[in-house]
Scaffold this motif. Structure first.
Motif, PDB file in Angstrom:
ATOM      1  N   ASP A  63     -11.173 -22.740 -20.226  1.00 30.73           N
ATOM      2  CA  ASP A  63     -10.218 -23.284 -19.542  1.00 30.73           C
ATOM      3  C   ASP A  63     -10.778 -24.625 -18.914  1.00 30.73           C
ATOM      4  O   ASP A  63     -12.157 -24.518 -18.287  1.00 30.73           O
ATOM      5  N   ASP A 140      -5.509 -22.357 -26.880  1.00 25.43           N
ATOM      6  CA  ASP A 140      -4.639 -21.971 -25.936  1.00 25.43           C
ATOM      7  C   ASP A 140      -5.273 -21.986 -24.603  1.00 25.43           C
ATOM      8  O   ASP A 140      -4.708 -21.350 -23.631  1.00 25.43           O
ATOM      9  N   ILE A 142      -6.101 -23.822 -20.996  1.00 31.78           N
ATOM     10  CA  ILE A 142      -5.274 -24.690 -20.082  1.00 31.78           C
ATOM     11  C   ILE A 142      -6.100 -25.502 -19.276  1.00 31.78           C
ATOM     12  O   ILE A 142      -7.177 -25.096 -19.285  1.00 31.78           O
ATOM     13  N   PRO A 170      -0.184 -28.022 -21.251  1.00 35.51           N
ATOM     14  CA  PRO A 170      -0.733 -26.668 -20.522  1.00 35.51           C
ATOM     15  C   PRO A 170      -1.477 -27.277 -19.244  1.00 35.51           C
ATOM     16  O   PRO A 170      -2.735 -27.043 -19.371  1.00 35.51           O
ATOM     17  N   ARG A 229       0.351 -20.881 -20.234  1.00 35.65           N
ATOM     18  CA  ARG A 229      -0.365 -20.537 -21.584  1.00 35.65           C
ATOM     19  C   ARG A 229       0.620 -20.208 -22.381  1.00 35.65           C
ATOM     20  O   ARG A 229       0.285 -20.256 -23.950  1.00 35.65           O
TER      21      ARG A 229
END
Ligand SMILES: Cc1ncc(C[n+]2csc(CCOP(=O)(O)OP(=O)(O)O)c2C)c(N)n1
Length: 331
Positions: A63, A140, A142, A170, A229
């Motif tokens: 992330d 995926d 963020i 996101p 997410r």
């Protein structure tokens, strides 16, 4: 097998350790500044550690985060290496930005730390752009975007939230509300009911949390991050906290109401975590040992930074801007 209570206590111990490392990093850096060991000045986040620790503790390594002018805690909580950070503050070779960024420009892409930022609200469009990039990459991961209560009165806040909401990007927006914008009570320069209402007006779901309660911050952040997410679009966490020191390392903060500061000291996030841990049976000595260990780590980093070489003069034009094909001599 570990019970739920034991698991919660172990987790709070880890959060306390992280907050202790952020606190002592800044205390040692401030001492170094007072001793004339590092150039420029620092923006301490002492008193606000629970926001950085709580949010980053529930992020994944891949992330991303964007930070502010007060970003040491965010970088450390995301996993930045202490010696590299301290060398950066000292302007030395081996700093995370090769000694050329300093406190307000700490970045470490290897841990997803996209940068501190001297421009109030400057991190917001960077976070939104990074989130758009992650979308294009099919990731995926963020982005958690930290900013202060002063930043919500700047244009990038509206632009960023609007764009992120429109494209359901996101992003977890984190408003670190320490009640002041530099030296000004934020409420005296902010119209309307505040950041949550402003976010909701853009279609960004938002909630407030006690930003000095590290467990509450982690719990709220985890819940909002799960929504981000799974594709529910951007969310905003409004964390109420307090900056225990002045705006910068040179500001004694004599302009503040002393009673307000006394009340705030009793609400120190580290003290609150300690109280909870003691009530759960952790010995005072064990908590002191965590602080002492953290301080030793930071003093070792200070000693390392002091003896580190300055960056090579020949590197001065590297990394700082795209100078195109023109040789440096002709500029
Ligand atoms: C665009 C811009 N305007 C003004 C400044 C000067 N400035 C530095 S910090 C600050 C206040 C920021 O308030 P907040 O975001 O609440 O953070 P705090 O310093 O209170 O933690 C200002 C106005 C700046 N750095 N950038």
């Amino acid at each position: 097998m570990e019970s739920g209570a034991q698991h919660a206590m172990a987790r709070l111990m880890e959060l306390y350790r992280l907050m202790a490392r952020i606190r002592t990093f800044e205390e040692v850096a401030l001492a170094a500044h007072a001793a004339g060991e590092l150039p420029g000045y620092l923006h301490p986040s002492i008193g606000q550690e629970a926001v950085a620790a709580g949010v980053c503790s529930v992020l994944r390594r891949d992330d991303r985060i964007t930070s502010t002018h007060r970003g040491h805690g965010h970088a450390l909580a995301k996993g930045a290496e202490v010696k590299g950070m301290m060398r950066e503050l000292f302007g030395r070779a081996g700093g995370v930005c090769r000694g050329k960024g300093g406190s307000m420009h700490i970045a470490d892409f290897s841990i997803g730390m996209l940068g501190a930022n001297g421009v109030v609200a400057g991190g917001i469009p960077i976070a939104v752009g990074a989130a758009q990039g992650l979308r294009l990459l099919g990731s995926d991961a963020i982005v958690a975007c930290f900013f202060g209560d002063g930043a919500i009165n700047r244009g990038p806040f509206l632009e960023g939230l609007n764009w992120a909401a429109l494209y359901r990007l996101p992003v977890l927006f984190v408003c670190e509300d320490n009640a002041v914008a530099a030296f000004t009570a934020a409420c005296t320069v902010t119209a309307g009911p505040g950041v949550v209402a402003r976010a909701e007006s853009c279609g960004v779901a938002a909630e407030s949390v006690d930003g000095n309660d590290v467990e509450a911050v982690a719990e709220a952040a985890a819940r909002l991050i799960a929504r981000v997410r799974r594709g529910d679009g951007p969310q905003l966490l409004h964390a109420r906290t307090y900056r225990l020191l002045g705006h910068t390392s040179t500001d004694q903060a004599a302009w503040r109401d002393p009673d307000e500061v006394t009340r705030a000291r009793a609400n120190d996030p580290l003290i609150r975590a300690r109280d909870r841990l003691r009530a759960a049976g952790v010995a005072e000595a064990d908590l002191d040992a965590i602080l002492a260990e953290a301080r030793a780590e930071m003093e070792a980093a200070r000693a390392d930074a002091l003896q580190a070489p300055w960056p090579e003069a020949a590197e001065a034009w590297e990394d700082v801007q795209d100078i195109g094909a023109e040789p440096v001599e002709q500029l």
